[in-house]
Design an enzyme around this catalytic site. Sequence first.
Site, PDB file in Angstrom:
ATOM      1  N   ARG A 251       0.917  -1.249  -0.078  1.00 16.65           N
ATOM      2  CA  ARG A 251      -0.069   0.092  -0.153  1.00 16.65           C
ATOM      3  C   ARG A 251       0.869   1.192  -0.127  1.00 16.65           C
ATOM      4  O   ARG A 251       2.217   1.283   0.303  1.00 16.65           O
ATOM      5  CB  ARG A 251      -0.866   0.036   1.275  1.00 16.65           C
TER       6      ARG A 251
ATOM      7  N   LYS B 268      -1.904  -2.343   7.615  1.00 13.80           N
ATOM      8  CA  LYS B 268      -3.262  -2.407   8.067  1.00 13.80           C
ATOM      9  C   LYS B 268      -3.592  -3.621   8.934  1.00 13.80           C
ATOM     10  O   LYS B 268      -4.605  -3.539   9.667  1.00 13.80           O
ATOM     11  CB  LYS B 268      -3.930  -2.421   6.661  1.00 13.80           C
TER      12      LYS B 268
ATOM     13  N   HIS C 140      -3.768   3.460  -5.206  1.00 16.28           N
ATOM     14  CA  HIS C 140      -4.016   2.044  -4.900  1.00 16.28           C
ATOM     15  C   HIS C 140      -3.732   1.332  -6.218  1.00 16.28           C
ATOM     16  O   HIS C 140      -4.023  -0.074  -6.268  1.00 16.28           O
ATOM     17  CB  HIS C 140      -5.595   1.697  -4.536  1.00 16.28           C
TER      18      HIS C 140
ATOM     19  N   ARG D  58      -0.980  -1.175  -6.153  1.00 15.64           N
ATOM     20  CA  ARG D  58      -0.989  -2.521  -5.687  1.00 15.64           C
ATOM     21  C   ARG D  58      -2.033  -3.291  -6.516  1.00 15.64           C
ATOM     22  O   ARG D  58      -1.786  -4.646  -6.865  1.00 15.64           O
ATOM     23  CB  ARG D  58      -1.916  -2.308  -4.186  1.00 15.64           C
TER      24      ARG D  58
ATOM     25  N   HIS E 228      -3.206 -10.332   2.912  1.00 13.87           N
ATOM     26  CA  HIS E 228      -4.757 -10.293   3.081  1.00 13.87           C
ATOM     27  C   HIS E 228      -5.094 -11.379   4.243  1.00 13.87           C
ATOM     28  O   HIS E 228      -4.305 -12.400   4.072  1.00 13.87           O
ATOM     29  CB  HIS E 228      -5.564 -10.804   1.676  1.00 13.87           C
TER      30      HIS E 228
ATOM     31  N   TYR F 157      -8.163 -11.431  -7.919  1.00 14.21           N
ATOM     32  CA  TYR F 157      -7.230 -11.427  -8.905  1.00 14.21           C
ATOM     33  C   TYR F 157      -7.244 -12.760  -9.495  1.00 14.21           C
ATOM     34  O   TYR F 157      -6.252 -13.078 -10.466  1.00 14.21           O
ATOM     35  CB  TYR F 157      -5.834 -10.872  -8.247  1.00 14.21           C
TER      36      TYR F 157
END
Length: 318
Positions: free
Chosen positions: A162, A185, A237, A240, A263, A272
């Site tokens: 990020r 995050k 973003h 990413r 994630h 993706y």
Amino acid sequence: MHLERRARLTILLPAVLNHLAHHHDPHAPEPYRDSRRLHPLKVWSLRESRYGSLAVALGNPVAETFTAQDWTEYRTRRLQEVKASTVNHEHAYLKAVFSELERLALWHKGNPLARMRMVRTDDTERAYLDDAQVNALLDYLRQLPRLDCYYVTLLCLSTGARWSEAQTLRAENVGQDRVTYVATKSGKDRTIPIAPDLAAQLRQRRRIGRLFANAYKAFQTAIQEVGIDLPNSQLTHVLRHTFASHFMMNGGNILVLQRILGHQSITMTMRYAHFAPDHLEDAARLNPVVTRLKESRTTLRIARGGSCALDSEDSKQG
């Protein structure tokens, strides 16, 4: 939970400390009334401004009287102003505040949002840059007087980081051939390999402390100057998304991508999966129609083979 975040959980506001000092005795003759409002009812300093704004927008009600219906009415109004995903972020944050207070035994009135569902959101368009756009963007950034934006962009494209993770990277977290992102995050450190040449260039910038100054505005200007058109709310973003999309198009493993991106759920990474060269190809060879066609061809070949054999025997007898 990350040690740094856990340390923040001990930073309680005066209203909570006052509650501890005057904790309700269940055997007391007079009923206890908790008059704390949402705004001071907070257990960590992280994102304080966001939570304060949310509490004010809700009218800063007495927490004990706040109900799911109050949230529903606020949500209806809020959806006329912002995207559903924004409302869901606010929902998750407020719910987490009550949950953490309950865990710390600082709240005994239940979580008003415990059974509330979030707003359903449709998949939004996730843009990514093609090779030509990547090259044009990097060429432009390389010509700037300061290279902070160039290196932050390069890190995002190389590691799927990020923007905030790459921009706050410290020299201490750059190794010979890898970088480690902290304060992510998810709250978990993430180490990702990079090219040794890039690592050497980063280490040359500084031996200790933050490597880059804030470069968001420079990136915004670069996108406009290069002529790249992006969907709303996908400025930095897009880098990413570009990393993840190219990773899968080049044959990357979806589980490895999950670890790289950090994630917590594979569901996020599966967005993706369709970029993989062989994505869903089994659908073309394993569906029931194809199976039926194969069986029909086999039956037809057998029938034709039998017929030819019979014709051959008849000709001999004739």
